[in-house]
Scaffold this active site. Structure first.
Site, PDB file in Angstrom:
ATOM      1  N   LEU A  14      -1.451  34.992  22.155  1.00 32.80           N
ATOM      2  CA  LEU A  14      -2.832  35.018  22.643  1.00 32.80           C
ATOM      3  C   LEU A  14      -3.161  33.640  23.217  1.00 32.80           C
ATOM      4  O   LEU A  14      -3.833  32.834  22.592  1.00 32.80           O
ATOM      5  CB  LEU A  14      -3.798  35.403  21.518  1.00 32.80           C
ATOM      6  N   HIS A  15      -2.643  33.378  24.417  1.00 34.30           N
ATOM      7  CA  HIS A  15      -2.888  32.087  25.051  1.00 34.30           C
ATOM      8  C   HIS A  15      -4.273  32.068  25.692  1.00 34.30           C
ATOM      9  O   HIS A  15      -5.043  33.019  25.543  1.00 34.30           O
ATOM     10  CB  HIS A  15      -1.767  31.745  26.046  1.00 34.30           C
ATOM     11  N   THR A  16      -4.607  31.028  26.404  1.00 37.81           N
ATOM     12  CA  THR A  16      -5.979  30.765  26.835  1.00 37.81           C
ATOM     13  C   THR A  16      -6.655  31.899  27.601  1.00 37.81           C
ATOM     14  O   THR A  16      -7.772  32.278  27.281  1.00 37.81           O
ATOM     15  CB  THR A  16      -6.037  29.472  27.675  1.00 37.81           C
TER      16      THR A  16
END
Length: 83
Positions: A14-16
């Protein structure tokens, strides 16, 4: 409080970008929504707090709130995000 487990399935975790989408979706609900991972809890409505959980692929989390619809939708989001 309603709770539902989910597993992060995206290769990049769950990156930016998907985290920001997740926060935006969580903010649609008046009730507090929390994410619990590895003994840490963070509000789903704050991108910085959410990123402190280091949600990488394979991480199991618990989404919890008094709002069942919020929990169901956000848990589903976490399992379907691709990237």
């Amino acid at each position: 409080m309603y709770k539902k487990n989910a597993v992060i399935t995206a290769e990049s975790g769950l990156h930016t970008r998907p985290a920001a989408q997740f926060v935006k979706q969580a903010k649609q609900y008046a009730e507090d929504v929390e994410i619990v991972s590895k003994g840490k809890t963070a509000t789903a409505k704050n991108l910085f707090k959410l990123q402190t959980l280091q949600l990488v692929k394979g991480t199991e989390v618990t989404v919890q709130s008094a709002n069942k619809q919020a929990v169901d939708e956000l848990a589903s989001f976490l399992e379907k995000v691709t990237g």
